[in-house]
Design a protein around this motif. Structure first.
Motif, short mmCIF file in Angstrom:
data_model
loop_
_atom_site.label_atom_id
_atom_site.label_comp_id
_atom_site.label_asym_id
_atom_site.label_seq_id
_atom_site.Cartn_x
_atom_site.Cartn_y
_atom_site.Cartn_z
N VAL A 75 0.75 -1.21 0.16
CA VAL A 75 0.14 -0.06 0.07
C VAL A 75 0.73 1.12 -0.04
O VAL A 75 0.26 2.37 -0.29
CB VAL A 75 -0.86 0.07 1.16
N LEU A 76 2.06 1.44 0.41
CA LEU A 76 3.13 2.32 0.19
C LEU A 76 3.97 2.08 -0.86
O LEU A 76 5.35 2.02 -0.54
CB LEU A 76 3.42 2.62 1.50
N VAL A 77 3.72 1.68 -1.93
CA VAL A 77 4.74 1.22 -2.97
C VAL A 77 5.35 2.31 -3.44
O VAL A 77 5.15 3.55 -3.46
CB VAL A 77 3.71 0.47 -4.10
N LYS A 78 6.80 2.03 -3.94
CA LYS A 78 7.50 3.17 -4.55
C LYS A 78 6.51 3.69 -5.87
O LYS A 78 6.26 3.07 -6.78
CB LYS A 78 8.67 2.64 -5.03
N ARG A 79 6.56 5.08 -5.99
CA ARG A 79 5.72 5.69 -6.85
C ARG A 79 6.51 5.67 -8.30
O ARG A 79 7.68 5.91 -8.30
CB ARG A 79 5.36 7.05 -6.33
N GLY A 80 5.82 5.56 -9.31
CA GLY A 80 6.42 5.57 -10.60
C GLY A 80 7.04 4.25 -11.33
O GLY A 80 7.70 4.55 -12.18
N THR A 85 5.55 -5.04 7.67
CA THR A 85 6.19 -5.23 6.41
C THR A 85 7.13 -6.42 6.30
O THR A 85 7.90 -6.36 7.52
CB THR A 85 6.74 -4.05 5.47
N ASN A 86 7.34 -7.02 5.58
CA ASN A 86 8.70 -7.91 5.37
C ASN A 86 9.88 -7.41 4.40
O ASN A 86 10.74 -7.83 4.35
CB ASN A 86 8.14 -9.46 4.80
N PHE A 87 9.48 -6.38 3.63
CA PHE A 87 10.16 -5.81 2.70
C PHE A 87 10.08 -4.34 2.70
O PHE A 87 9.57 -3.70 1.84
CB PHE A 87 9.63 -6.20 1.34
N ALA A 88 10.57 -3.64 3.84
CA ALA A 88 10.72 -2.02 4.02
C ALA A 88 11.18 -1.75 2.73
O ALA A 88 11.00 -0.34 2.46
CB ALA A 88 11.27 -1.84 5.19
N GLU A 89 12.55 -2.37 2.13
CA GLU A 89 13.17 -1.68 1.13
C GLU A 89 12.18 -1.34 -0.16
O GLU A 89 12.53 -0.68 -1.03
CB GLU A 89 14.37 -2.43 0.74
N GLU A 90 11.20 -2.13 -0.15
CA GLU A 90 10.20 -1.86 -1.33
C GLU A 90 9.11 -0.82 -1.28
O GLU A 90 8.30 -0.61 -2.21
CB GLU A 90 9.66 -3.25 -1.75
#
Length: 331
Positions: free
Chosen positions: A155-160, A194-199
């Motif tokens: 839900v807080l995906v990197k934009r663009g 999250t399991n993947f904060a870097e994403e």
């Protein structure tokens, strides 16, 4: 409540009230709308073994609720948001549920899967309506609402960086606006897991939006031992009877589980499988029905045959080393 309203909260308050004709309490309609998303686990911090460092950070949110007037006196807002980051099974969801209970406020789960719609614009409108509903309920009952966002990287995906419709960008923008808005801060506490904060989108990670980034590590040897003790104690309290032998060797169980790299979910599954095997053995006549108590050797045997899921991928650690410090090394 209109989804198209630009305001964060509708102007007309809705209070709990008594129907004088029937002497029945009318339930707040916002509460009714939130019921399907309510976190209903009774878990408290004492029900979770180990992780005293995580509890210390979570208690900052509890103190913000319990002593709001002191924060007001010094002109600062209490902590409003946290990101729980770590591999599956380390207790992120469990701590989210416990935190809402410790604060004594309504906890609501936000799962993107509950709001996905094939029609353009409806997904983000649905999420926006849930946020508004939480804020409106908070206003009416004069206490905060905690929103627990599981799988926050969805839900807080990197934009663009996504193809096709830009629904991910619009959803991210809605949440970033809510996290930055002072009016929402008066009503909402946010916990992202999250399991993947870097994403996740980098803008979500900055100070002012996420107050604390909490890295959930695997439990150490002593904590593995404490998790066994807590799970068994909690289960026996729930059923109001003892079912495990009093001589369970928690030290040995903790040491072996730590050596194997177990997380809390693995330990809970070992206890569940041991109990299941004991029940089936009684049913099939393999052991006497009078052998009520589960021995330590049975747990050890299950542990020896247990293979934990290794399907997770490594992730770069973010945030800060726990112990009361502010978030560091942000994106």
């Amino acid at each position: 409540m209109s989804d198209d309203d630009d305001g964060l909260i509708d102007e007309d308050p809705v209070d709990w009230e008594l129907d004088n004709d029937t002497d029945v309490v009318k339930i707040n309609p916002y509460f009714q709308a939130l019921l399907p998303f309510r976190l209903d686990s009774p878990t408290l911090f004492d029900d979770i073994g180990g992780y005293e460092d995580v509890k210390a950070v979570c208690n900052r949110f509890v103190e913000g609720i319990n002593h709001a007037e002191l924060f007001d006196f010094y002109g600062i807002r209490p902590a409003k948001s946290a990101l729980f980051n770590g591999e599956p099974g380390t207790g992120k969801t469990l701590f989210g549920q416990a935190l809402a209970n410790e604060m004594g406020i309504l906890g609501v789960r936000m799962d993107i899967a509950d709001h996905i719609d094939k029609y353009v614009g409806r997904t983000e409108k649905s999420l926006g309506a849930l946020i508004k509903c939480c804020a409106a309920y908070s206003r009416d009952v004069k206490e905060k609402v905690m929103i627990f966002v599981d799988e926050a990287d969805d839900v807080l995906v990197k934009r663009g960086v996504t193809n096709g419709h830009k629904v991910n960008d619009r959803v991210t923008n809605i949440l970033l606006k809510a996290l930055s808005d002072d009016l929402y801060s008066q009503h909402l506490v946010w916990v992202f897991a999250t399991n993947f904060a870097e994403e996740m989108d980098k803008a979500a990670m900055r100070a002012g939006r996420i107050d604390y980034i909490v890295n959930f590590r695997k439990p150490n040897r002593k904590e593995c031992e404490q998790i066994y003790q807590t799970i068994i104690k909690r289960k026996e309290e729930e059923i109001e009877r003892r079912v495990f032998e009093s001589t369970v060797n928690y030290t040995r169980l903790g040491a072996e589980s730590y050596r194997r790299g177990f997380v809390g979910a693995d330990i809970a599954e070992v206890v569940r499988r041991t109990t299941e095997s004991h029940v089936l053995s009684i049913i099939h006549g393999d052991i006497s029905a009078h052998a009520l108590f589960i021995p330590s050797s049975a747990i050890e045997a299950t542990l020896d045959n247990y293979e934990r899921d290794k399907g997770t991928r490594d992730k770069r650690k973010i945030g800060f080393d726990l112990g009361g410090q502010d978030a560091k090394d942000r994106y």
